[in-house]
Design an enzyme around this catalytic site. Structure first.
Site, PDB file in Angstrom:
ATOM      1  N   CYS A   1      -2.606   3.483   9.077  1.00 22.93           N
ATOM      2  CA  CYS A   1      -3.227   1.841   8.838  1.00 22.93           C
ATOM      3  C   CYS A   1      -4.761   1.760   9.728  1.00 22.93           C
ATOM      4  O   CYS A   1      -5.997   1.380   8.726  1.00 22.93           O
ATOM      5  CB  CYS A   1      -2.802   0.705   8.186  1.00 22.93           C
ATOM      6  SG  CYS A   1      -1.437   0.552   7.395  1.00 22.93           S
TER       7      CYS A   1
ATOM      8  N   HIS B   1       1.149  -1.231  -0.170  1.00 23.73           N
ATOM      9  CA  HIS B   1       0.049  -0.315  -0.109  1.00 23.73           C
ATOM     10  C   HIS B   1       0.675   1.498   0.171  1.00 23.73           C
ATOM     11  O   HIS B   1       2.218   1.244   1.013  1.00 23.73           O
ATOM     12  CB  HIS B   1      -0.824  -0.219   1.382  1.00 23.73           C
ATOM     13  CG  HIS B   1      -1.912  -0.551   1.344  1.00 23.73           C
ATOM     14  ND1 HIS B   1      -2.548  -1.488   2.481  1.00 23.73           N
ATOM     15  CD2 HIS B   1      -2.906  -0.700   0.817  1.00 23.73           C
ATOM     16  CE1 HIS B   1      -3.381  -1.624   1.921  1.00 23.73           C
ATOM     17  NE2 HIS B   1      -4.197  -2.223   0.609  1.00 23.73           N
TER      18      HIS B   1
END
Ligand code: ARG
Length: 277
Positions: free
Chosen positions: A271, A177
């Site tokens: 996150c 990511h």
């Protein structure tokens, strides 16, 4: 370039933020969808709870508001709220997850937005994992692709949010990511791990950010870039020792947090946090 502002005055506070978080009630590692996840290395859930609460309390002590979306059973990664959507100017772009294990998180997050008064809630056409890959940088949006999100989502992002999108390819599976390899500190400043990008991506980031801090491999390897800035304070994994010094030298206040249990799933403080802009 990296050090042009070292020793500069402390950065100005850019005001209070609102973050959405999902408690780790059902957090565990039972499947492997990134190289950090090993189901044989069990999560200490009570420690995870304390670490998550400490992150929430840290945001609140910095003057930010934390809102909560309820965790759902059978969605152990739902704690990673950053992946749930992308929210800019009150407009919400829904996520479409790559892996079946996380697919139901998309509708779960969209329901929260629909139930909480958001009127522009758009279901994405293309695969994207929210702020994990769609990173707001004030005058532009940086969009990562290569592992989880489709390159084509950048068109949807540009159209919905009315900002230019800089598309970068991720090339290292440990940094699957964008928010594992890039942290935007303020509109002009970011830190990144060069090894996560190809030449074109590195060049695009260097062209966009007047101040670009290069993180060392040892900081990237503890997911040290998975932090969150409010323009002055930078909540950063405590393990990222060198990066903390670099960011501090650039005039930001580093606030260390320990989310070691979440690293077992390939996640960190960023996150666990979705900014509601
Ligand atoms: N286990 C999760 C996954 O692989 C971790 C998500 C981390 N989130 C993030 N924004 N980088 O999908």
């Amino acid at each position: 370039m990296t050090t042009s502002q070292e020793g500069s005055a402390q950065r100005e506070s850019k005001g209070a933020r609102t973050y959405l978080m999902c408690p780790p009630e059902y957090f565990t590692v039972t499947y492997t969808i990134n190289p950090w996840m090993n189901p044989d290395d069990p999560v200490d859930l009570s420690l995870a709870r304390r670490q998550w609460e400490q992150l929430r309390d840290t945001y609140q002590s910095l003057g930010h508001t934390v809102r909560i979306v309820d965790a759902e059973p059978d969605l152990p990664d739902m704690v990673f709220a950053a992946n749930g959507a992308t929210v800019i100017d009150g407009k919400v772009l829904g996520s479409r997850f790559k892996y079946a294990e996380r697919a139901a998180e998309g509708p779960a997050y969209l329901n929260w937005f629909r139930q909480h008064g958001y009127s522009t809630v758009v279901e994405a056409q293309h695969m994207n994992e929210g702020e994990g890959d769609i990173v707001f940088a004030a005058r532009a949006i940086i969009a990562g692709h290569g592992f989880r999100s489709d390159e084509a989502v950048s068109g949807e992002v540009a159209e919905l949010f009315g900002l230019p999108v800089i598309s970068v390819r991720l090339v290292n599976p440990h940094f699957y990511h964008l928010d594992t390899a890039l942290i935007v500190l303020d509109p002009d400043t970011a830190a990144y791990y060069p090894g996560a990008f190809d030449d074109a991506g590195r060049a695009a980031l260097a062209a966009h950010f007047p101040e670009l801090i290069e993180a060392k491999e040892e900081d990237a390897d503890v997911l040290g870039l998975n932090g969150l800035s409010d323009g002055r304070h930078v909540v950063l994994p405590v393990q990222a020792v060198n990066l903390a010094a670099q960011i501090g030298a650039a005039g930001f206040d580093v606030v260390p947090v320990d989310l070691s249990e979440f690293k077992k799933a390939g996640g960190g403080p960023k996150c666990c946090t979705l900014e509601l802009r």
